[in-house]
Write an enzyme that holds these catalytic residues in place. Structure first.
Site, PDB file in Angstrom:
ATOM      1  CG  HIS A   1      -3.360  -7.490  -4.307  1.00 45.59           C
ATOM      2  ND1 HIS A   1      -2.355  -7.343  -3.569  1.00 45.59           N
ATOM      3  CD2 HIS A   1      -4.883  -6.573  -3.515  1.00 45.59           C
ATOM      4  CE1 HIS A   1      -3.516  -6.680  -2.053  1.00 45.59           C
ATOM      5  NE2 HIS A   1      -4.319  -6.242  -1.916  1.00 45.59           N
TER       6      HIS A   1
ATOM      7  CB  SER B   1      -0.710  -5.558   2.711  1.00 46.05           C
ATOM      8  OG  SER B   1      -1.329  -5.581   1.077  1.00 46.05           O
ATOM      9  NE  ARG B   2      -3.464  -3.550   8.520  1.00 50.35           N
ATOM     10  CZ  ARG B   2      -4.923  -3.460   7.651  1.00 50.35           C
ATOM     11  NH1 ARG B   2      -4.768  -4.051   6.952  1.00 50.35           N
ATOM     12  NH2 ARG B   2      -5.042  -2.305   8.012  1.00 50.35           N
TER      13      ARG B   2
END
EC number: 6.3.2.1
Length: 290
Positions: free
Chosen positions: A37, A188-189
């Protein structure tokens, strides 16, 4: 960095910047930020004077039995990372702000063709939710450019197509996938992975690389390439490594239709389950490059 949650506050700041003749780049996220990100923010700095990021866990893009309730929310840490990256404004709306009538009564955006198949098939309604929320965020922020990570390759194509079809004056900037040293795409997972699962998860990217090498070698030798057969071999190897392949397809890089022998711009799209985590990845292949 200034953080706002109200639309009126967002628009007031954007209006001020516009009056000053400043350009705006936008980085929409669902939070739980990682280096991938932040690379989007770094890229955004190359294209605009001011950077707006958003954090919104969009309920419209989650299906039944998906992980919206357990999706990690790390607002404080996210704010620190965005501040350090030089973000100027963070927009943190709630679902009631984005969908005041509720999801079932919300107008929506549907992008045909590129949103079908792959993640669109595995997660019905997902890309309708993505296109709708991104369209709404674009209308709110009114950026000159917006940055999206290529890990979600199909998502980038959906958004690019939406922007073109609806004549939005926004340049979409795809940003290369950030990876761990093992080759695993940052996500994120990935936080759902156990130590043991983290060790086998890189098999997804490893076998996509093998597949890309086979295609490139076959093209160089002017051989007929069995795209379907090669994809099946790669999927079998991924499953043998301990993952469970959701899909693996070789496609035309822009249309996302199944690849043909005449195509020279390709993308391999794949998704696989590793424990509780659903991993996605891709590799682009330019067969015109010698």
């Amino acid at each position: 960095m200034k953080t706002v949650s109200k639309i009126s506050e967002l628009r007031a700041q954007v209006k001020t910047w516009r009056q000053q003749g400043l350009t705006i780049a936008f980085v929409p996220t669902m939070g739980n930020l990682h280096a991938g990100h932040i690379s989007l923010v770094a890229e955004a700095h190359k294209h605009a004077d001011k950077i707006v990021a958003s954090i919104f866990v969009n309920p419209m893009q989650f299906g039944i039995n998906e992980d919206i309730d357990s999706y990690p929310r790390t607002m404080h840490d996210d704010q620190q990372k965005l501040t350090a990256a030089g973000t100027d404004l963070l927009f943190t709306p709630t679902p009631d702000i984005i969908y005041p009538k509720g999801i079932t009564k919300q107008s929506f955006v549907e992008v045909p063709n590129v949103s079908e198949g792959y993640c669109g098939e595995s997660r019905p309604g997902h890309f309708r939710g993505v296109a709708t929320v991104v369209c709404k965020l674009f209308n709110l922020v009114q950026p000159d450019v917006a940055c999206f990570g290529l890990k979600d390759y199909q998502q980038v194509q959906v958004i690019q197509t939406m922007v073109e079809d609806l004549s939005m004056p926004i340049t979409i900037i795809p940003v290369a996938t950030s990876r761990e040293e093992s080759g695993l795409a940052l996500s994120s997972r990935n936080g759902y992975l156990s130590i043991e699962e983290k060790a086998i998860a890189p098999a997804l990217q490893k076998n996509l690389q093998w597949l890309a090498e086979q295609i490139t070698a076959g093209f160089a030798q002017q051989e007929s390439i069995d795209f379907i057969g090669l994809a099946k071999q790669a999927a079998k190897a991924i499953n043998h490594a301990g993952l469970h392949t959701d899909y693996l397809h070789i496609c035309h890089a822009q249309t996302l239709q199944p690849a043909s022998e005449d195509d020279t711009q390709l993308v391999i799209l794949a998704a696989a389950h590793c424990g509780k985590a659903r991993l996605i990845d891709n590799i682009q292949i330019n067969l015109n490059v010698t």
